[in-house]
Motif scaffolding. Structure first.
Motif, PDB file in Angstrom:
ATOM      1  N   MET A 173       0.886  -1.167   0.000  1.00 15.13           N
ATOM      2  CA  MET A 173       0.000   0.000   0.000  1.00 15.13           C
ATOM      3  C   MET A 173       0.923   1.215   0.000  1.00 15.13           C
ATOM      4  SD  MET A 173      -2.495   0.288   3.193  1.00 15.13           S
ATOM      5  CE  MET A 173      -1.930   1.493   4.303  1.00 15.13           C
ATOM      6  N   ALA A 174       1.120   1.818  -1.174  1.00 16.69           N
ATOM      7  CA  ALA A 174       2.136   2.868  -1.292  1.00 16.69           C
ATOM      8  C   ALA A 174       1.499   4.252  -1.195  1.00 16.69           C
ATOM      9  CB  ALA A 174       2.886   2.688  -2.606  1.00 16.69           C
ATOM     10  N   LEU A 175       1.498   4.796   0.005  1.00 11.38           N
ATOM     11  CA  LEU A 175       0.887   6.102   0.238  1.00 11.38           C
ATOM     12  C   LEU A 175       1.937   7.138   0.643  1.00 11.38           C
ATOM     13  CD1 LEU A 175      -2.048   4.835   2.558  1.00 11.38           C
ATOM     14  CD2 LEU A 175      -2.016   4.906   0.069  1.00 11.38           C
ATOM     15  N   SER A 182       1.607  11.944   7.966  1.00 10.28           N
ATOM     16  CA  SER A 182       0.253  12.047   8.517  1.00 10.28           C
ATOM     17  C   SER A 182      -0.642  12.814   7.553  1.00 10.28           C
ATOM     18  CB  SER A 182       0.279  12.787   9.861  1.00 10.28           C
ATOM     19  OG  SER A 182       1.064  12.086  10.784  1.00 10.28           O
ATOM     20  N   THR A 210       5.739  -0.725   3.399  1.00 13.53           N
ATOM     21  CA  THR A 210       5.845  -2.108   3.853  1.00 13.53           C
ATOM     22  C   THR A 210       5.673  -3.047   2.667  1.00 13.53           C
ATOM     23  OG1 THR A 210       4.962  -1.527   6.002  1.00 13.53           O
ATOM     24  CG2 THR A 210       4.809  -3.851   5.374  1.00 13.53           C
ATOM     25  N   LYS A 253      15.410  -1.073  10.873  1.00  8.23           N
ATOM     26  CA  LYS A 253      14.382  -0.673  11.845  1.00  8.23           C
ATOM     27  C   LYS A 253      14.626  -1.203  13.257  1.00  8.23           C
ATOM     28  CE  LYS A 253      10.734  -2.505   9.811  1.00  8.23           C
ATOM     29  NZ  LYS A 253      11.165  -3.277   8.649  1.00  8.23           N
ATOM     30  N   ILE A 256       9.786  -5.287  14.055  1.00  8.91           N
ATOM     31  CA  ILE A 256       9.112  -5.934  12.908  1.00  8.91           C
ATOM     32  C   ILE A 256      10.079  -6.137  11.731  1.00  8.91           C
ATOM     33  CG2 ILE A 256       6.706  -5.390  13.464  1.00  8.91           C
ATOM     34  CD1 ILE A 256       6.917  -3.121  11.292  1.00  8.91           C
ATOM     35  N   THR A 261      10.648  -2.554   4.866  1.00 11.80           N
ATOM     36  CA  THR A 261      10.092  -1.197   4.740  1.00 11.80           C
ATOM     37  C   THR A 261      10.909  -0.487   3.664  1.00 11.80           C
ATOM     38  OG1 THR A 261       9.606  -1.289   7.082  1.00 11.80           O
ATOM     39  CG2 THR A 261       9.493   0.882   6.052  1.00 11.80           C
ATOM     40  N   ILE A 432       5.905   0.046  16.905  1.00 16.45           N
ATOM     41  CA  ILE A 432       5.399   0.627  15.656  1.00 16.45           C
ATOM     42  C   ILE A 432       3.876   0.741  15.632  1.00 16.45           C
ATOM     43  CG2 ILE A 432       5.312  -1.588  14.415  1.00 16.45           C
ATOM     44  CD1 ILE A 432       6.263   1.841  12.915  1.00 16.45           C
ATOM     45  N   TYR A 436       2.308   3.580  12.781  1.00 17.93           N
ATOM     46  CA  TYR A 436       1.850   3.486  11.383  1.00 17.93           C
ATOM     47  C   TYR A 436       0.334   3.309  11.278  1.00 17.93           C
ATOM     48  CZ  TYR A 436       2.804  -1.695  11.609  1.00 17.93           C
ATOM     49  OH  TYR A 436       2.864  -3.016  11.917  1.00 17.93           O
ATOM     50  N   GLU A 437      -0.137   3.433  10.058  1.00 21.47           N
ATOM     51  CA  GLU A 437      -1.602   3.500   9.790  1.00 21.47           C
ATOM     52  C   GLU A 437      -2.227   4.669  10.544  1.00 21.47           C
ATOM     53  OE1 GLU A 437      -2.743   2.202   7.435  1.00 21.47           O
ATOM     54  OE2 GLU A 437      -1.258   0.631   7.136  1.00 21.47           O
ATOM     55  N   GLY A 438      -1.481   5.739  10.681  1.00 15.97           N
ATOM     56  CA  GLY A 438      -1.941   6.912  11.428  1.00 15.97           C
ATOM     57  C   GLY A 438      -1.498   6.777  12.876  1.00 15.97           C
ATOM     58  N   THR A 439      -0.756   7.775  13.341  1.00 17.69           N
ATOM     59  CA  THR A 439      -0.255   7.749  14.728  1.00 17.69           C
ATOM     60  C   THR A 439      -1.434   7.814  15.715  1.00 17.69           C
ATOM     61  OG1 THR A 439      -0.166  10.153  14.792  1.00 17.69           O
ATOM     62  CG2 THR A 439       1.833   9.030  14.038  1.00 17.69           C
ATOM     63  N   GLN A 441      -2.043  10.092  17.738  1.00 16.65           N
ATOM     64  CA  GLN A 441      -2.607  11.450  17.714  1.00 16.65           C
ATOM     65  C   GLN A 441      -3.628  11.583  16.582  1.00 16.65           C
ATOM     66  OE1 GLN A 441       0.726  10.715  18.141  1.00 16.65           O
ATOM     67  NE2 GLN A 441       0.535  11.193  20.309  1.00 16.65           N
ATOM     68  N   LEU A 442      -3.324  10.956  15.452  1.00 20.62           N
ATOM     69  CA  LEU A 442      -4.259  11.030  14.314  1.00 20.62           C
ATOM     70  C   LEU A 442      -5.509  10.181  14.558  1.00 20.62           C
ATOM     71  CD1 LEU A 442      -3.967  12.636  11.556  1.00 20.62           C
ATOM     72  CD2 LEU A 442      -1.997  12.672  13.054  1.00 20.62           C
ATOM     73  N   VAL A 445      -7.718  12.382  16.413  1.00 24.71           N
ATOM     74  CA  VAL A 445      -8.349  13.357  15.505  1.00 24.71           C
ATOM     75  C   VAL A 445      -9.602  12.732  14.852  1.00 24.71           C
ATOM     76  CG1 VAL A 445      -8.035  14.623  13.316  1.00 24.71           C
ATOM     77  CG2 VAL A 445      -6.221  14.663  15.049  1.00 24.71           C
TER      78      VAL A 445
HETATM   79  C1  FAD Z   1       7.869   0.476   9.764  1.00 22.02           C
HETATM   80  C2  FAD Z   1       6.965   1.384   9.002  1.00 22.02           C
HETATM   81  C3  FAD Z   1       6.104   0.835   8.063  1.00 22.02           C
HETATM   82  C4  FAD Z   1       5.269   1.671   7.309  1.00 22.02           C
HETATM   83  N1  FAD Z   1       4.478   1.132   6.329  1.00 22.02           N
HETATM   84  C5  FAD Z   1       3.801   1.968   5.479  1.00 22.02           C
HETATM   85  C6  FAD Z   1       3.118   1.457   4.330  1.00 22.02           C
HETATM   86  O1  FAD Z   1       3.067   0.248   4.099  1.00 22.02           O
HETATM   87  N2  FAD Z   1       2.521   2.336   3.493  1.00 22.02           N
HETATM   88  C7  FAD Z   1       2.550   3.672   3.704  1.00 22.02           C
HETATM   89  O2  FAD Z   1       2.019   4.416   2.888  1.00 22.02           O
HETATM   90  N3  FAD Z   1       3.165   4.189   4.794  1.00 22.02           N
HETATM   91  C8  FAD Z   1       3.796   3.373   5.682  1.00 22.02           C
HETATM   92  N4  FAD Z   1       4.468   3.883   6.770  1.00 22.02           N
HETATM   93  C9  FAD Z   1       4.406   5.318   7.033  1.00 22.02           C
HETATM   94  C10 FAD Z   1       3.582   5.637   8.269  1.00 22.02           C
HETATM   95  O3  FAD Z   1       2.213   5.423   8.026  1.00 22.02           O
HETATM   96  C11 FAD Z   1       3.910   7.076   8.699  1.00 22.02           C
HETATM   97  O4  FAD Z   1       5.241   7.037   9.208  1.00 22.02           O
HETATM   98  C12 FAD Z   1       2.958   7.609   9.732  1.00 22.02           C
HETATM   99  O5  FAD Z   1       1.680   7.795   9.191  1.00 22.02           O
HETATM  100  C13 FAD Z   1       3.417   8.941  10.320  1.00 22.02           C
HETATM  101  O6  FAD Z   1       3.872   9.830   9.339  1.00 22.02           O
HETATM  102  P1  FAD Z   1       5.318  10.528   9.508  1.00 22.02           P
HETATM  103  O7  FAD Z   1       6.286   9.432   9.800  1.00 22.02           O
HETATM  104  O8  FAD Z   1       5.572  11.348   8.330  1.00 22.02           O
HETATM  105  O9  FAD Z   1       5.171  11.401  10.803  1.00 22.02           O
HETATM  106  P2  FAD Z   1       4.645  12.911  10.869  1.00 22.02           P
HETATM  107  O10 FAD Z   1       3.386  13.028  10.100  1.00 22.02           O
HETATM  108  O11 FAD Z   1       5.758  13.824  10.530  1.00 22.02           O
HETATM  109  O12 FAD Z   1       4.296  13.036  12.421  1.00 22.02           O
HETATM  110  C14 FAD Z   1       5.279  13.350  13.420  1.00 22.02           C
HETATM  111  C15 FAD Z   1       4.560  13.591  14.754  1.00 22.02           C
HETATM  112  O13 FAD Z   1       3.625  14.689  14.616  1.00 22.02           O
HETATM  113  C16 FAD Z   1       2.326  14.291  15.039  1.00 22.02           C
HETATM  114  N5  FAD Z   1       1.304  14.935  14.218  1.00 22.02           N
HETATM  115  C17 FAD Z   1       1.307  15.134  12.884  1.00 22.02           C
HETATM  116  N6  FAD Z   1       0.170  15.731  12.484  1.00 22.02           N
HETATM  117  C18 FAD Z   1      -0.590  15.907  13.586  1.00 22.02           C
HETATM  118  C19 FAD Z   1      -1.897  16.442  13.836  1.00 22.02           C
HETATM  119  N7  FAD Z   1      -2.682  16.925  12.867  1.00 22.02           N
HETATM  120  N8  FAD Z   1      -2.368  16.429  15.113  1.00 22.02           N
HETATM  121  C20 FAD Z   1      -1.616  15.944  16.129  1.00 22.02           C
HETATM  122  N9  FAD Z   1      -0.376  15.424  15.947  1.00 22.02           N
HETATM  123  C21 FAD Z   1       0.129  15.392  14.697  1.00 22.02           C
HETATM  124  C22 FAD Z   1       2.310  12.765  14.859  1.00 22.02           C
HETATM  125  O14 FAD Z   1       1.362  12.146  15.694  1.00 22.02           O
HETATM  126  C23 FAD Z   1       3.751  12.391  15.241  1.00 22.02           C
HETATM  127  O15 FAD Z   1       3.823  12.284  16.631  1.00 22.02           O
HETATM  128  C24 FAD Z   1       5.286   3.069   7.554  1.00 22.02           C
HETATM  129  C25 FAD Z   1       6.135   3.601   8.517  1.00 22.02           C
HETATM  130  C26 FAD Z   1       6.979   2.778   9.226  1.00 22.02           C
HETATM  131  C27 FAD Z   1       7.927   3.395  10.231  1.00 22.02           C
END
Ligand code: FAD
Length: 568
Positions: A173-175, A182, A210, A253, A256, A261, A432, A436-439, A441-442, A445
């Motif tokens: 799932m390439a997003l 986020s 992933t 990493k 996992i 990744t 993790i 992932y899949e939205g932190t 905090q998200l 939201v």
């Molecule tokens: C091991 C691994 C596997 C992954 N697999 C995939 C995958 O298969 N496909 C894919 O597309 N992505 C994947 N991801 C990406 C993952 O979904 C993102 O890392 C995650 O969504 C967070 O984005 P970011 O790392 O850019 O953090 P950022 O968006 O930069 O966030 C940094 C911090 O700011 C906070 N923050 C940001 N915006 C807000 C807000 N509006 N309100 C409150 N707090 C906020 C966050 O909660 C976090 O604490 C993977 C990541 C990892 C590490």
């Protein structure tokens, strides 16, 4: 023979929930496939027996193949060779074992070589695989991408891609991109329509993907030149056979490790449009991420179960001061809190999976015939509940999985910090789940809508009406008191009319709601099975103490204090 399904009574208990009768009837559309496929169920009992047997097979593969491979895979990890991913030896073996068992694509319709399973047994399988190896669970769980193809792609794409899952094709799932994490509205990977080749072409870079070298990838890309927001994004399916995407690197990493990744480079990569242009993020990815969030919820429950099993075993064997350490209140309290929290998050997980099952089944039925008014209402109610329960499950199970893994290490003392014990890996793997899949905090939201619109509250009031045995009545009263208090605090925060204040208290309010909801679910479980009453009792008293801290904080908080928190 070890079996991760049959050794955990909770799973059959949730599989046999009374609402499953409705779920199965809708999913099987009154068992109409029985005339066409000899493996299709004839009735409810037949279908349930089928789920049970398949879960038993998966439980056995998890215990005999995947879990024993987990340590070696954690050391070996995947590698990149000539722009392609090579899995660790054990990962390959795990994937082959599940493919041979015919359980990939298990919830697709039979005409695409699936088993037409509902979400409940599918999520259960995800929990089992995660308990065995959370990293591998990602490779297995990315079959969720097939669900998106099933729901939104053309019949031609469904026929081309879906049967491949059953033959062992993996997905990605390439997003995410370097500047779009986020905030996926910022995605830049470019899609343009090539008139001469009559196909879409993708160019750009994706990060943190992933299983990025999978056979089938769903890719979010900017198809509308000049746009900068989510409405300019479309979703595409890319087939690895095109050979136009290279893996530039895989990340080194914390955990996992079996799940690669990847950083991906797309160079004129031909891809096919899923559904309609511009709907990529706002409709299809939202749906894909909801399924994946449920998957991470299951992953978190699986890791927590594994950590608990390790801690319980160690505490029953390790002696200090002349007795096993599980005789010390400080240790047995930790163990019991872990167990009760796992039961609570599992009940929340399967309640959510049932909402998802019902709304998805109605959506599929509505493609064939017009729904009656009552059916439409049921579709709406379950969609609404699935929408607000999914971020709650993801938030709570991932955060609790982390704290359970933390306590499991603590119970091991120094041994927990040493790589000889599986708990060290579980602690790293857990981390993790809240990212992932939205932190987390998200997730808040997304979940806060359930607080401010009153949907959680209405559901709590609905739960209050359930029939209970007299000995459970006092727990219902305690939950009603918590709900009254929750309602009051939410009303105060909303009445202030300050969105920053609502955001500030959002997590507290969502967690209060979650505690009340899980309290009700455990009460209902205790109504079905008397031995579960002790867990309900323990959980509700934990909820009283935790909610009173949050409620007290909100009640005593003055808006002007917000300024004290701001980072200069
Ligand atoms: C091991 C691994 C596997 C992954 N697999 C995939 C995958 O298969 N496909 C894919 O597309 N992505 C994947 N991801 C990406 C993952 O979904 C993102 O890392 C995650 O969504 C967070 O984005 P970011 O790392 O850019 O953090 P950022 O968006 O930069 O966030 C940094 C911090 O700011 C906070 N923050 C940001 N915006 C807000 C807000 N509006 N309100 C409150 N707090 C906020 C966050 O909660 C976090 O604490 C993977 C990541 C990892 C590490």
């Amino acid at each position: 023979m070890a079996n991760f399904y049959t050794d955990n009574k909770d799973l059959r208990f949730h599989l046999n929930h009374p609402v499953m009768r409705k779920v199965v009837r809708l999913k099987e559309m009154d068992y109409r496939d029985r005339n066409q496929y000899d493996w299709a169920p004839h009735d409810y009992e037949d279908a349930m027996d089928n789920y049970d047997r398949v879960l038993e097979i998966i439980g056995s593969i998890c215990a005999d193949v995947i879990a024993p491979n987990a340590e070696d895979v954690d050391h070996e990890g995947p590698e990149v060779v000539d722009g392609r991913v090579r899995y660790a030896h054990g990962t390959q073996e795990n994937h082959e074992a599940l493919t041979k068992a015919g359980v990939i694509g298990m919830n697709f319709p039979r005409r695409y070589d699936g088993l037409n399973f509902p979400m409940v047994p599918y999520v259960m399988a995800a929990e089992l695989v995660s308990r065995a190896d959370a990293g591998f669970a990602n490779i297995w769980g990315l079959q969720d991408c097939g669900e998106t193809i099933l729901e939104f792609a053309s019949e031609e794409l469904k026929e081309e891609f879906l049967p491949r899952f059953n033959r062992g094709a993996t997905a990605a799932m390439a997003l995410t991109e370097p500047d779009a994490g986020s905030d996926l509205q910022a995605v830049q990977l470019k899609a343009h329509y090539d008139e001469t080749r009559s196909t879409w072409m993708l160019n750009g870079v994706k990060r943190f993907i992933t299983n990025g070298d999978a056979e089938i990838s769903l890719v979010l890309a900017r198809s509308e030149e000049g746009t900068t927001d989510g409405r300019g994004l479309s979703l595409f399916v890319y087939d690895k056979a095109e050979g136009a995407v290279t893996v530039r690197r895989i990340e080194n990493k914390m955990g996992i490790k079996s799940s690669p990744t990847c950083e991906l480079v797309f160079r004129n990569a031909p891809a096919r449009l899923i559904g309609e242009r511009r709907m990529g993020l706002i409709k299809y990815v939202m749906s894909l991420m909801n399924d994946a969030r449920l998957g991470v919820g299951a992953q978190a429950v699986g890791i927590a179960q594994a950590a608990y099993e390790e801690a319980r075993k160690y505490a029953s064997e390790r002696k200090q001061f002349g007795k096993t350490i599980d005789q010390f209140p400080a240790v047995y309290e930790m163990l019991t809190r872990m167990r009760v929290r796992i039961e609570a998050m599992r009940s929340l997980l399967y309640e959510t999976a049932r909402f998802v099952d019902i709304y998805k089944a109605w959506s599929f039925i509505s493609e064939e015939r017009k729904l009656e008014k009552e059916e439409r209402n049921d579709l709406k109610t379950n969609t609404r509940l699935a929408d607000i329960y999914t971020p709650m499950v993801k938030l709570i199970s991932s955060e609790w999985c982390n704290s359970i893994a933390y306590d499991a290490v603590q119970i091991h003392g120094g041994a927990g910090f040493i790589k000889d014990f599986p708990v060290e890996r579980l602690y790293r793997d857990a981390r993790i789940t809240s990212i992932y899949e939205g932190t987390s905090q998200l997730q808040v939201v997304a979940a806060i809508r359930g607080v401010t619109t009153g949907v959680y509250l209405a559901q709590m009031r609905e739960y209050e009406k359930t029939e209970l045995r007299p000995e459970l009545e006092h727990l219902r009263k305690m939950l009603i008191t918590l709900t009254d208090d929750y309602e009051k605090r939410v009303a105060e925060v909303v009445a202030a009319g300050n969105s920053e204040l609502t955001d500030f208290h959002a997590r507290r309010m969502v967690e209060m709601a979650a505690n009340i909801i899980m309290g009700h679910l455990l009460l209902h479980d205790a109504q079905r099975d008397t031995v579960r009453a002790a867990s309900a009792e323990l959980f509700v008293s934990m909820a009283v103490s935790e909610n009173s801290t949050r409620s007290g904080y909100i009640a005593g908080f003055e808006e002007k204090e917000l300024g004290l928190f701001k980072v200069n």
